[in-house]
Scaffold this motif. Structure first.
Motif, PDB file in Angstrom:
ATOM      1  N   CYS A 110       0.816  -1.166   0.070  1.00 46.93           N
ATOM      2  CA  CYS A 110      -0.055   0.055   0.045  1.00 46.93           C
ATOM      3  C   CYS A 110       0.736   1.214   0.021  1.00 46.93           C
ATOM      4  CB  CYS A 110      -0.791   0.014   1.286  1.00 46.93           C
ATOM      5  SG  CYS A 110      -1.920  -1.396   1.449  1.00 46.93           S
ATOM      6  N   CYS A 128      -1.961   0.789   5.333  1.00 50.23           N
ATOM      7  CA  CYS A 128      -2.155  -0.837   5.061  1.00 50.23           C
ATOM      8  C   CYS A 128      -2.702  -1.558   6.325  1.00 50.23           C
ATOM      9  CB  CYS A 128      -0.869  -1.271   4.646  1.00 50.23           C
ATOM     10  SG  CYS A 128      -0.934  -2.926   4.111  1.00 50.23           S
ATOM     11  N   CYS A 162      -5.926  -1.667   1.631  1.00 48.81           N
ATOM     12  CA  CYS A 162      -5.199  -0.367   1.587  1.00 48.81           C
ATOM     13  C   CYS A 162      -5.958   0.998   1.967  1.00 48.81           C
ATOM     14  CB  CYS A 162      -4.516  -0.009   0.375  1.00 48.81           C
ATOM     15  SG  CYS A 162      -3.214  -1.181  -0.161  1.00 48.81           S
TER      16      CYS A 162
END
Ligand SMILES: [Ca+2]
Ligand SMILES: [Ca+2]
Ligand SMILES: [Ca+2]
Ligand SMILES: [Ca+2]
Length: 477
Positions: free
Chosen positions: A207, A211, A220
């Motif tokens: 991400c 995350c 994410c």
């Protein structure tokens, strides 16, 4: 007989032995030699062991629908319906011809049974309606590992996953394949030490911003001011200005936005609202007279008789006499002062004074009534701002006729009851009227400023008056 049959000791089929013996009696053309292994006959002419074609020499070698297929050293009974092609197993090359002396100890053991030696090489054909039968083999299945024989004679893949005959561990997923199966991990897991473990995608920077790892997956998200892109991983700045959150100007920034306000406004605590600035509260000196707050600005207001100067702050007196914006008659004289004007009536000299000019009266010396009176009275007007700072020189007097041997005394004869004025002699012929105390208007002050002429030589003493009218304005400007 037993000597001749020695080669069959390894053969499990007594039937086969009987067949061979029978043939030997009937044909006589073949001779079973003790030197040849089973399925071979000794050819005297060629002095070697040659294969016996059992399919030709043995009547009804195979029963029913079975088809006889000669083999080197044996034969096979194969179902006619099952194989479209003559069966040709890829038999390894025989060490033939056998040497005369080479008594094979079983020779070709796999072939000794006559059939079923190479089931893994069978090529399954299309299923037929004929009910298949199989060579009588020693219990060996005709399908390779991972396949099972179906009723129609075809080999079908075994679904080990379905039948639960796999050896995948509980964390794994069984995937059936043709002839086998594989154990693998589902998406989001990976295999470590035979176990499927969740991939911590956050650790590997999947991400862009925020995350959250979850078992088998990840999610994410983005910081405030960002929005997740369709790829589910990267974040994109939100252009907050599109929503027009600001009262006035908006400036999009990476991850946020900023509002700004037009001149004269300030940003409120909420960061978006623009509030008018009260400029008037900043300073008392913003306007000379009065400050009026307006949205986004302010204006200065001047009292009647004034106008706002070009600078927007100062008040400037209207000169009503110059602009003609006055009420004076043709006989009157317009006198302008700060914040107003006045109309002066034509000069009327009080008796026994006579008018000598439009602003001066005189009492003739020869007139007895004029004795002890000032010789002349000069009328002057001036304006003065209220509260003018002191000391200030505001008026000058000077003797216009000078007599030899004479001296002059300047004094305030009347009108200085408040003691705001002081006469300061600046030479023997001149003096200056000084304002010593502030005067608060509006007010009109009339001062008689006297100039006494003394001439001791001719024993003369006389005086002249300047009647000064001072218009003190209401405002200090
Ligand atoms: Ca995960
Ligand atoms: Ca932004
Ligand atoms: Ca304002
Ligand atoms: Ca005026």
């Amino acid at each position: 007989q037993t000597v001749e049959m020695r080669g069959f000791r390894l053969c499990s089929s007594k039937r086969f032995v009987l067949i061979l013996l029978q043939f030997s009696k009937e044909s006589g053309g073949w001779f079973l030699s003790s030197t040849c292994s089973e399925g071979f006959a000794y050819d005297r002419r060629g002095r070697q062991c040659i294969d016996v074609d059992e399919c030709r020499v043995i009547p009804d070698a195979c029963r029913g629908d079975m088809r006889c297929v000669n083999q080197n050293g044996g034969y096979l009974c194969l179902p006619r319906g099952l194989y479209s092609q003559p069966y040709r197993p890829e038999v390894p090359a025989l060490p033939e011809p056998y040497p005369d002396t080479g008594v094979g100890a079983g020779g070709y053991p796999d072939v000794s049974g006559g059939a079923g030696a190479y089931p893994e090489s069978f090529v399954p054909g299309p299923p037929r309606s004929v009910e298949p039968s199989y060579p009588r083999v020693r219990g060996t299945a005709p399908c390779i590992l991972g396949y099972t024989l179906a009723e129609d004679g075809t080999c079908n893949d075994i679904d080990e996953c379905e039948t639960n005959s796999h050896h995948c561990n509980p964390t794994q997923v069984c995937i059936n394949t043709a002839g086998g199966y594989t154990c693998s991990c589902t998406e989001g897991y990976w295999l470590i030490g035979g176990q499927c473990h969740d991939i911590d995608e956050c650790r590997y920077g999947y991400c862009q911003q925020l995350c959250a790892n979850v078992a088998g997956s990840y999610s994410c998200s983005c910081n405030p001011g960002f929005v997740l892109n369709p790829d589910g991983r990267t974040c994109q700045d939100v252009d907050e200005c599109e929503e027009e959150p600001c009262s006035h100007g908006c400036l999009n920034t990476y991850g946020s936005f900023m509002c700004n306000c037009d001149e004269g406004f300030e940003l409120a605590a909420d960061g978006t609202t623009c509030m008018d600035l009260d400029e008037c509260s900043f300073s008392e000196f913003l306007c000379q007279n009065r400050c009026v707050n307006t949205p986004g600005s302010f204006t200065c207001i001047c009292p009647p008789g004034y106008y706002v100067y070009e600078d927007g702050r100062s008040c400037e007196d209207y000169n009503e006499c110059e602009t003609g914006n006055n009420t004076c008659t043709v006989n009157q004289v317009c006198f302008n002062y700060q914040g107003g004007f006045t109309c002066l009536d034509p000069l009327q000299c009080p008796l026994p004074y006579v008018e000598v000019s439009d602003n001066q009266c005189m009492c003739a010396a020869e007139n007895p009534q004029c004795r002890d009176k000032p010789f002349t009275i000069l009328y002057r007007h001036m304006d003065l701002s209220s509260g003018r700072s002191v000391p200030a020189d505001i008026f000058q007097m000077q003797a216009t006729t000078r007599y030899p041997g004479a001296f002059y005394i300047f004094q305030i004869k009347s009108g200085n009851d408040g003691r705001e004025f002081y006469m300061r002699q600046t030479s023997n012929v001149s003096a200056t009227l000084v304002l010593t105390r502030p005067i608060k208007g509006p007010k009109v002050v009339v001062l008689d400023l006297e100039m006494v002429t003394v001439n001791n030589v001719i024993n003369f003493r006389g005086s002249s008056i300047i009647r000064l009218t001072i218009y003190v304005s209401e405002h200090p400007f």
